[in-house]
Design an enzyme around this catalytic site. Structure first.
Site, PDB file in Angstrom:
ATOM      1  N   TYR A  63      -6.445  31.220 -30.189  1.00  0.00           N
ATOM      2  CA  TYR A  63      -5.838  31.215 -28.678  1.00  0.00           C
ATOM      3  C   TYR A  63      -5.942  33.223 -29.047  1.00  0.00           C
ATOM      4  O   TYR A  63      -4.723  33.353 -30.283  1.00  0.00           O
ATOM      5  CB  TYR A  63      -6.026  30.276 -27.809  1.00  0.00           C
ATOM      6  CG  TYR A  63      -5.177  31.100 -26.969  1.00  0.00           C
ATOM      7  CD1 TYR A  63      -5.932  31.428 -25.312  1.00  0.00           C
ATOM      8  CD2 TYR A  63      -4.345  30.923 -26.133  1.00  0.00           C
ATOM      9  CE1 TYR A  63      -6.216  31.580 -24.856  1.00  0.00           C
ATOM     10  CE2 TYR A  63      -3.603  31.888 -25.261  1.00  0.00           C
ATOM     11  CZ  TYR A  63      -4.902  31.826 -23.935  1.00  0.00           C
ATOM     12  OH  TYR A  63      -4.737  32.318 -22.965  1.00  0.00           O
TER      13      TYR A  63
ATOM     14  N   GLU B 195      -2.236  -9.001  15.182  1.00  0.00           N
ATOM     15  CA  GLU B 195      -1.033  -7.930  14.405  1.00  0.00           C
ATOM     16  C   GLU B 195      -0.595  -9.093  14.865  1.00  0.00           C
ATOM     17  O   GLU B 195      -0.101  -9.732  15.571  1.00  0.00           O
ATOM     18  CB  GLU B 195      -1.321  -6.665  14.946  1.00  0.00           C
ATOM     19  CG  GLU B 195      -2.804  -6.125  14.844  1.00  0.00           C
ATOM     20  CD  GLU B 195      -3.196  -6.525  13.240  1.00  0.00           C
ATOM     21  OE1 GLU B 195      -2.403  -5.778  12.891  1.00  0.00           O
ATOM     22  OE2 GLU B 195      -4.031  -6.432  12.640  1.00  0.00           O
TER      23      GLU B 195
ATOM     24  N   GLY C 218      -4.793   4.486  15.051  1.00  0.00           N
ATOM     25  CA  GLY C 218      -4.856   3.409  14.795  1.00  0.00           C
ATOM     26  C   GLY C 218      -6.306   3.114  14.168  1.00  0.00           C
ATOM     27  O   GLY C 218      -7.251   4.307  14.196  1.00  0.00           O
TER      28      GLY C 218
ATOM     29  N   ASN D 111       1.342   0.930  -0.043  1.00  0.00           N
ATOM     30  CA  ASN D 111       2.137   2.038   0.606  1.00  0.00           C
ATOM     31  C   ASN D 111       3.810   3.002   0.392  1.00  0.00           C
ATOM     32  O   ASN D 111       4.084   3.316   0.600  1.00  0.00           O
ATOM     33  CB  ASN D 111       2.759   1.153   1.509  1.00  0.00           C
ATOM     34  CG  ASN D 111       1.561   0.567   2.126  1.00  0.00           C
ATOM     35  OD1 ASN D 111       0.326   1.284   3.138  1.00  0.00           O
ATOM     36  ND2 ASN D 111       2.229  -0.933   2.251  1.00  0.00           N
TER      37      ASN D 111
ATOM     38  N   ARG E 258       6.046   6.281   3.750  1.00  0.00           N
ATOM     39  CA  ARG E 258       6.427   5.430   2.423  1.00  0.00           C
ATOM     40  C   ARG E 258       6.173   6.476   0.952  1.00  0.00           C
ATOM     41  O   ARG E 258       7.443   5.810   0.352  1.00  0.00           O
ATOM     42  CB  ARG E 258       5.915   4.166   1.936  1.00  0.00           C
ATOM     43  CG  ARG E 258       7.309   3.694   3.669  1.00  0.00           C
ATOM     44  CD  ARG E 258       7.838   2.246   3.353  1.00  0.00           C
ATOM     45  NE  ARG E 258       6.059   1.805   3.883  1.00  0.00           N
ATOM     46  CZ  ARG E 258       5.860   0.707   3.427  1.00  0.00           C
ATOM     47  NH1 ARG E 258       6.143  -0.135   3.179  1.00  0.00           N
ATOM     48  NH2 ARG E 258       4.475   0.125   4.870  1.00  0.00           N
TER      49      ARG E 258
ATOM     50  N   TYR F 150     -10.736   0.433   3.606  1.00  0.00           N
ATOM     51  CA  TYR F 150      -9.078   0.722   3.622  1.00  0.00           C
ATOM     52  C   TYR F 150      -9.748   2.084   2.126  1.00  0.00           C
ATOM     53  O   TYR F 150      -9.753   0.797   0.786  1.00  0.00           O
ATOM     54  CB  TYR F 150      -8.151   0.120   3.343  1.00  0.00           C
ATOM     55  CG  TYR F 150      -7.969   0.130   4.898  1.00  0.00           C
ATOM     56  CD1 TYR F 150      -8.458  -0.044   5.763  1.00  0.00           C
ATOM     57  CD2 TYR F 150      -7.069  -0.859   4.934  1.00  0.00           C
ATOM     58  CE1 TYR F 150      -8.078  -0.466   7.512  1.00  0.00           C
ATOM     59  CE2 TYR F 150      -6.157  -1.839   5.940  1.00  0.00           C
ATOM     60  CZ  TYR F 150      -7.497  -1.367   7.294  1.00  0.00           C
ATOM     61  OH  TYR F 150      -7.346  -2.421   8.647  1.00  0.00           O
TER      62      TYR F 150
HETATM   63  C1  UD1 Z   1      -3.777  -2.841   9.362  1.00  0.00           C
HETATM   64  C2  UD1 Z   1      -5.213  -4.378   9.883  1.00  0.00           C
HETATM   65  C3  UD1 Z   1      -4.268  -5.729   9.574  1.00  0.00           C
HETATM   66  C4  UD1 Z   1      -3.823  -5.838   8.332  1.00  0.00           C
HETATM   67  C5  UD1 Z   1      -4.306  -4.749   7.501  1.00  0.00           C
HETATM   68  C6  UD1 Z   1      -4.265  -4.968   6.119  1.00  0.00           C
HETATM   69  C7  UD1 Z   1      -5.117  -2.973  11.976  1.00  0.00           C
HETATM   70  C8  UD1 Z   1      -5.051  -2.910  13.294  1.00  0.00           C
HETATM   71  N1  UD1 Z   1      -4.922  -3.598  10.934  1.00  0.00           N
HETATM   72  O1  UD1 Z   1      -3.444  -2.955   8.973  1.00  0.00           O
HETATM   73  O2  UD1 Z   1      -5.077  -6.766  10.039  1.00  0.00           O
HETATM   74  O3  UD1 Z   1      -3.378  -7.250   8.001  1.00  0.00           O
HETATM   75  O4  UD1 Z   1      -4.308  -3.593   7.570  1.00  0.00           O
HETATM   76  O5  UD1 Z   1      -3.596  -3.907   4.987  1.00  0.00           O
HETATM   77  O6  UD1 Z   1      -6.232  -2.891  11.401  1.00  0.00           O
HETATM   78  N2  UD1 Z   1      -5.512   4.152   9.027  1.00  0.00           N
HETATM   79  C9  UD1 Z   1      -6.412   5.727   9.444  1.00  0.00           C
HETATM   80  N3  UD1 Z   1      -5.804   6.246  10.596  1.00  0.00           N
HETATM   81  C10 UD1 Z   1      -5.824   5.148  11.530  1.00  0.00           C
HETATM   82  C11 UD1 Z   1      -5.290   4.385  11.194  1.00  0.00           C
HETATM   83  C12 UD1 Z   1      -5.039   3.843  10.092  1.00  0.00           C
HETATM   84  O7  UD1 Z   1      -7.073   6.112   8.347  1.00  0.00           O
HETATM   85  O8  UD1 Z   1      -5.022   6.325  13.319  1.00  0.00           O
HETATM   86  C13 UD1 Z   1      -5.600   3.808   7.610  1.00  0.00           C
HETATM   87  C14 UD1 Z   1      -4.839   4.286   6.803  1.00  0.00           C
HETATM   88  O9  UD1 Z   1      -4.480   5.290   5.880  1.00  0.00           O
HETATM   89  C15 UD1 Z   1      -5.098   3.323   6.305  1.00  0.00           C
HETATM   90  C16 UD1 Z   1      -5.457   1.770   6.936  1.00  0.00           C
HETATM   91  O10 UD1 Z   1      -6.173   3.115   8.128  1.00  0.00           O
HETATM   92  O11 UD1 Z   1      -5.379   3.242   5.034  1.00  0.00           O
HETATM   93  C17 UD1 Z   1      -4.961   0.338   7.653  1.00  0.00           C
HETATM   94  O12 UD1 Z   1      -3.777   1.404   8.297  1.00  0.00           O
HETATM   95  P1  UD1 Z   1      -2.333   1.208   8.748  1.00  0.00           P
HETATM   96  O13 UD1 Z   1      -1.758   1.176   9.636  1.00  0.00           O
HETATM   97  O14 UD1 Z   1      -2.088   0.810   6.987  1.00  0.00           O
HETATM   98  O15 UD1 Z   1      -2.949  -0.539   8.756  1.00  0.00           O
HETATM   99  P2  UD1 Z   1      -1.705  -1.814   8.954  1.00  0.00           P
HETATM  100  O16 UD1 Z   1      -0.887  -1.351   9.797  1.00  0.00           O
HETATM  101  O17 UD1 Z   1      -1.676  -2.311   7.700  1.00  0.00           O
HETATM  102 CA    CA Z   2      -1.531  -1.197   5.834  1.00  0.00          CA
END
Ligand code: UD1
Ligand code: CA
Length: 451
Positions: free
Chosen positions: A369, A154, A80, A226, A15, A103
């Site tokens: 320069y 979730e 994930g 995001n 996004r 994060y």
């Molecule tokens: C996640 C949490 C959710 C929380 C929310 C807060 C989980 C399953 N869910 O959801 O409970 O309320 O954050 O913002 O953890 N990332 C990776 N690799 C991956 C997936 C994610 O590096 O495979 C990183 C993303 O870049 C990001 C962070 O982890 O910085 C969170 O990932 P995102 O997909 O945004 O999680 P949410 O679905 O928002």
């Molecule tokens: Ca997120």
């Protein structure tokens, strides 16, 4: 307790609509990733592991640029958050302390909050950072059972009853490193997203007889970015806090909402900041300085009693000593200006040293320069540089020396000398009036021809 940071930064950030990995977008002059690393500094982490995926080279560069001991591990497929953390397992094998998961796109968790989480580990195995959300939206929900955290659901997998809960998961989790990886090994991906959820470790921990709880913080700390709109919101939150901190520290701001600060801006007490001033990274201002309206500072040091602006531009490498004056439409770059010197109007001073109490006249330019290389200009103490002087570097003007207005200085000027280098003036008697007459006649005959 020694701590290892695991910072998740593999996501693309679709996004954002950007070629740049999301965590490298700037808030207050620094990548979000650096903000996350900085907020955990107070815990003195023994190790920092950054999990990178999209744009991993650039992420790696930013991480090690800030902390050269940071280790970057790759997550080639984003399966994930649990899968992301699992990528740090090898880097932390044998590590005895706690692991703290942050994060990279959540830049504002405060050091105090992280400290509280770390302290809560004395009584519980897994600590999750939660917050009361005004609009819980799609956040994961914390299901509490008294003081105990029973599980995290979730949004996609939650019942209506669970969705009504407003205590949400920030994503920050702390547990003993070896325990964390054991729990993650048990995480599966049978859920609405088909992802390995880090959040599942809470229920798994409870089933194994371990204890979990939550620590809560203000929602403003957990703001995740995001989109560009959220990036701007994050910056606004940072700015508001930073301005208040400065004012509480004794800085006067006439219109604080118009002053833009960087993550590392330092301003001493009794300094006055007028409206519409921008501070880029690496600016330090001592006590009792005055930064006037519409000035732009970056990589500069301003000493006590100095006055900058209005409309001044201080670029990296500028050092202003006490009681210096830098006026309107003046640009300084890599320039050291000694005590009491003045550059008041319309000048460019780059790659230069200006001696104490020197007066640089309006329109003076250091020609630093030559199209290939940069050269130094030395301007002596108590010298007087006439208006519109061009100093063709490398060149020096001595102490107590002078240059005539409009002089192009191509040779060094010794101490106490006056340099003048311009065509001598000639006055032609009465010629101005003759010229006016001639031009008026020409105009009249042109107008006639056009009729
Ligand atoms: C996640 C949490 C959710 C929380 C929310 C807060 C989980 C399953 N869910 O959801 O409970 O309320 O954050 O913002 O953890 N990332 C990776 N690799 C991956 C997936 C994610 O590096 O495979 C990183 C993303 O870049 C990001 C962070 O982890 O910085 C969170 O990932 P995102 O997909 O945004 O999680 P949410 O679905 O928002
Ligand atoms: Ca997120």
């Amino acid at each position: 307790m020694s701590i290892a940071l695991i910072i998740l930064a593999a996501g693309k950030g679709t996004r954002m609509k950007s070629d740049l990995p999301k965590v490298l977008h700037h808030v207050a002059g620094a990548p979000m990733l650096v903000h996350a690393m900085k907020s955990a500094e107070a815990l003195e982490p023994e190790k920092t592991i950054v999990v990178a995926g999209h744009g991993s080279d650039a992420v790696s560069k930013a991480a090690t640029g800030y902390n050269e001991t940071a280790e970057v591990v790759l997550q080639t497929e984003q399966l994930g958050t649990a899968h992301a953390v699992a990528q740090a397992k090898d880097a932390l094998s044998g590590f005895e302390g706690d692991a703290l998961v942050l994060y990279g796109d959540t830049p504002f968790i405060s050091p105090e909050t992280l400290q509280q989480m770390s302290e809560a580990r004395a009584n519980h195995d897994v600590i999750v950072l939660g917050f009361e959300a005004r609009d819980p939206g799609k956040y994961g929900r914390l299901i509490m059972n008294g003081d105990s955290l029973a599980k995290i659901v979730e949004f996609k997998d939650a019942s209506d009853e669970e969705r009504a809960i407003t205590l949400c998961n920030s994503g920050v989790i702390c547990a003993k490193s070896s325990v964390l990886f054991d729990l993650i090994d048990a995480v599966g991906n049978e859920n609405a997203s088909g992802e390995y959820y880090l959040t599942d470790i809470v229920e798994i921990a409870q089933a194994k007889g371990l204890s979990a709880t939550s620590v809560t913080c203000d929602e403003s700390e957990t703001l995740g970015v995001n989109s560009r709109v959220q990036l701007a919101e994050a910056d606004a939150i940072f700015q508001a806090k930073a301005r208040i901190a400065l004012m509480e520290g004794g800085v006067t701001m006439h219109a604080p909402d118009t002053v833009y600060l960087s993550h590392d801006t330092y301003i001493g007490a009794d300094t006055i900041i007028e409206p519409n001033v921008v501070f880029g990274p690496e600016v330090t201002v001592e006590n009792g300085a005055h930064i006037r309206a519409f000035s732009h500072l970056e990589g500069a040091h301003v000493s006590r009693g100095a006055v900058v602006g209005p409309y001044a531009r201080l670029r990296p490498g500028t050092e202003l000593a006490e009681d210096t004056k830098i006026g309107n439409f003046v640009e300084l770059k890599n320039a050291v200006v000694d005590e009491g010197a003045k550059v008041n109007h319309l000048s460019y001073v780059g790659d230069a040293h200006v001696g104490a109490r020197a007066n640089i006249g309006a329109g003076t330019i250091t020609c630093n320069y030559d199209g290939v290389m940069k050269h130094h200009t030395e301007i002596g103490a108590d010298s007087f540089i006439g208006s519109n002087t061009l100093l063709v570097a490398p060149v020096s003007v001595g102490a107590n020396a002078m240059t005539g207005s409009g002089t192009v200085v191509t040779k060094d000027v010794p101490d106490t000398d006056l340099a003048i280098a311009r065509a001598p003036q000639v006055n032609k008697t009465g010629l101005a009036v003759k010229l006016f007459d001639m031009l008026k006649k020409k105009k009249a005959s042109k107008a006639k021809g056009a009729e």
